[in-house]
Motif scaffolding. Structure first.
Motif, PDB file in Angstrom:
ATOM      1  N   THR A  96      -8.642  25.437   3.801  1.00  0.00           N
ATOM      2  CA  THR A  96      -9.536  25.056   4.901  1.00  0.00           C
ATOM      3  C   THR A  96      -9.538  23.550   5.121  1.00  0.00           C
ATOM      4  N   LEU A  97      -9.707  22.780   4.055  1.00  0.00           N
ATOM      5  CA  LEU A  97      -9.756  21.325   4.210  1.00  0.00           C
ATOM      6  C   LEU A  97      -8.392  20.765   4.577  1.00  0.00           C
ATOM      7  N   GLY A  98      -7.317  21.376   4.072  1.00  0.00           N
ATOM      8  CA  GLY A  98      -5.980  20.930   4.460  1.00  0.00           C
ATOM      9  C   GLY A  98      -5.742  21.098   5.951  1.00  0.00           C
ATOM     10  N   LEU A  99      -6.081  22.274   6.480  1.00  0.00           N
ATOM     11  CA  LEU A  99      -5.939  22.506   7.916  1.00  0.00           C
ATOM     12  C   LEU A  99      -6.862  21.589   8.719  1.00  0.00           C
ATOM     13  N   THR A 139     -14.697  28.733   9.265  1.00  0.00           N
ATOM     14  CA  THR A 139     -15.244  27.479   8.725  1.00  0.00           C
ATOM     15  C   THR A 139     -14.416  26.237   9.041  1.00  0.00           C
ATOM     16  N   VAL A 140     -13.148  26.399   9.410  1.00  0.00           N
ATOM     17  CA  VAL A 140     -12.297  25.223   9.567  1.00  0.00           C
ATOM     18  C   VAL A 140     -12.796  24.311  10.681  1.00  0.00           C
ATOM     19  N   GLY A 141     -13.403  24.881  11.733  1.00  0.00           N
ATOM     20  CA  GLY A 141     -13.862  24.064  12.850  1.00  0.00           C
ATOM     21  C   GLY A 141     -14.935  23.074  12.462  1.00  0.00           C
ATOM     22  N   PHE A 142     -15.829  23.474  11.562  1.00  0.00           N
ATOM     23  CA  PHE A 142     -16.889  22.562  11.114  1.00  0.00           C
ATOM     24  C   PHE A 142     -16.290  21.324  10.467  1.00  0.00           C
ATOM     25  N   PHE A 143     -15.286  21.527   9.630  1.00  0.00           N
ATOM     26  CA  PHE A 143     -14.693  20.401   8.918  1.00  0.00           C
ATOM     27  C   PHE A 143     -13.795  19.567   9.831  1.00  0.00           C
ATOM     28  N   GLN A 173     -14.279  14.679  -0.339  1.00  0.00           N
ATOM     29  CA  GLN A 173     -14.858  15.148  -1.600  1.00  0.00           C
ATOM     30  C   GLN A 173     -16.147  15.939  -1.351  1.00  0.00           C
ATOM     31  N   SER A 174     -17.008  15.424  -0.470  1.00  0.00           N
ATOM     32  CA  SER A 174     -18.238  16.145  -0.139  1.00  0.00           C
ATOM     33  C   SER A 174     -17.921  17.475   0.537  1.00  0.00           C
ATOM     34  N   GLY A 175     -16.929  17.464   1.426  1.00  0.00           N
ATOM     35  CA  GLY A 175     -16.524  18.696   2.088  1.00  0.00           C
ATOM     36  C   GLY A 175     -15.968  19.711   1.115  1.00  0.00           C
ATOM     37  N   LEU A 188      -9.782  28.711  -0.932  1.00  0.00           N
ATOM     38  CA  LEU A 188     -10.408  28.435   0.359  1.00  0.00           C
ATOM     39  C   LEU A 188     -10.586  26.945   0.647  1.00  0.00           C
ATOM     40  N   PRO A 189     -11.154  26.139  -0.281  1.00  0.00           N
ATOM     41  CA  PRO A 189     -11.269  24.710   0.032  1.00  0.00           C
ATOM     42  C   PRO A 189      -9.918  24.044   0.268  1.00  0.00           C
TER      43      PRO A 189
END
Length: 306
Positions: free
Chosen positions: A81-84, A177-181, A224-226, A77-78
């Motif tokens: 999600t963070l890649g997108l 969750t992707v929108g938050f990041f 990193q925090s994300g 998931l990280p």
């Protein structure tokens, strides 16, 4: 003067530290204590049984399945999600067409920010319910769309197939969750001076080079925090809510979507085994702390300032 400063700092931190110890640390201590008992959660009476719950947990196949699924979530998931989110944020802020060495996002960036953030407005319970209806094998939107485009022969039982159910859960978690990041990374990119991007543009840097040589290094602390935050979401309430509402059982079929938070809930409130539930909770705590420590250790690098 120095003595007065430390007295002020101590007085300022005393109340929040006391609240943190009372409502965060103390429940953890209680959970560890109860994991060595036979407490059912239905009676104030209990006895000490030593490491019996931990021995049972290590011999419990459902625990190992739930641990495996939680580890899959926290690893996949990280990354997805963070890649997108990084890709979307980069395109929204600096990935558009460049004219006269001016860095800008793609056309319609303001609309995309709202569209990506929209799932954050919805409760995770509402999101799970909506996707439960969408993935319904009989009259859900997904299979109806497949039939409408002539693919009716490949309408899977999304939430009833042990090989697909966990993948569906991960898809829903990414969507929610992707929108938050995207917003988080957009704020970080907006703080990077435009002169850096313009200098890279004048040197002939491509989007690919700009992202990996400029954006990602300067945004690394935020990423990193994300990563840690997303991992905690994958191990916590977000995964529990989606699995609890969407899947068969819940946690099925054949425990194919059971995750550690759900197993803690089932042991405590369905089976009346609160002590065993706290034992699984202690294992979940260890996994979460280990994940955070590994990410912080592997992600350590020299801080870049601008």
């Amino acid at each position: 003067m120095q003595h007065g400063k430390y007295r002020f700092i101590t007085g300022f931190l005393a109340l929040p530290l006391g609240l943190y110890l009372l409502f965060v640390v103390w429940p953890f201590v209680q959970s560890i204590y109860y994991s060595f008992t036979d407490w059912t959660g239905l009676s104030p009476e209990f006895g000490m049984i030593g490491a019996g719950n931990y021995t049972r947990m290590l011999d419990d196949p459902v625990f190992w399945k739930s641990l495996q699924h939680s580890l899959v979530l926290v690893l996949v998931l990280p990354l997805v999600t963070l890649g997108l989110a990084l890709f979307f944020a980069f395109m929204i802020n600096v990935g558009g067409r460049r004219r006269n060495a001016v860095v800008a996002g793609v056309r319609g960036s303001a609309f995309y920010k709202i569209a990506y953030f929209f799932p954050q407005v919805l409760s995770i319970a509402i999101v799970a319910l909506l996707f439960q209806f969408a993935f319904n094998p009989d009259d859900g939107m997904i299979n109806a769309t497949l039939e409408a485009v002539g693919l009716g022969s490949i309408q899977p039982d999304w939430l009833g197939d042990p090989d697909l159910a966990l993948i569906v859960v991960m898809m829903v978690l990414v969507w929610s969750t992707v929108g938050f990041f995207v917003v988080l990374f957009s704020a970080g990119m907006a703080s990077i001076p435009r002169e850096i991007y313009e200098a890279a543009l004048l040197d002939g840097a491509t989007r690919f080079t700009t992202f990996f040589r400029v954006t990602l290094p300067l945004l690394w602390d935020t990423v990193q925090s994300g990563w840690v935050y997303m991992g905690i979401l994958a191990l916590g309430a977000e995964s529990f809510a989606v699995v609890q509402i969407m899947t068969v059982g819940p946690g099925g079929p054949d425990y194919s979507t059971t995750v550690l938070p759900l197993y803690v809930y089932q042991a405590a409130f369905r089976d009346g085994q609160a002590a065993y539930a706290t034992t699984i909770g202690v294992a979940l705590l260890v996994v979460t702390l280990a994940f955070a420590a590994i990410v912080m250790r592997l992600g350590r690098r020299e801080r870049l300032e601008f």
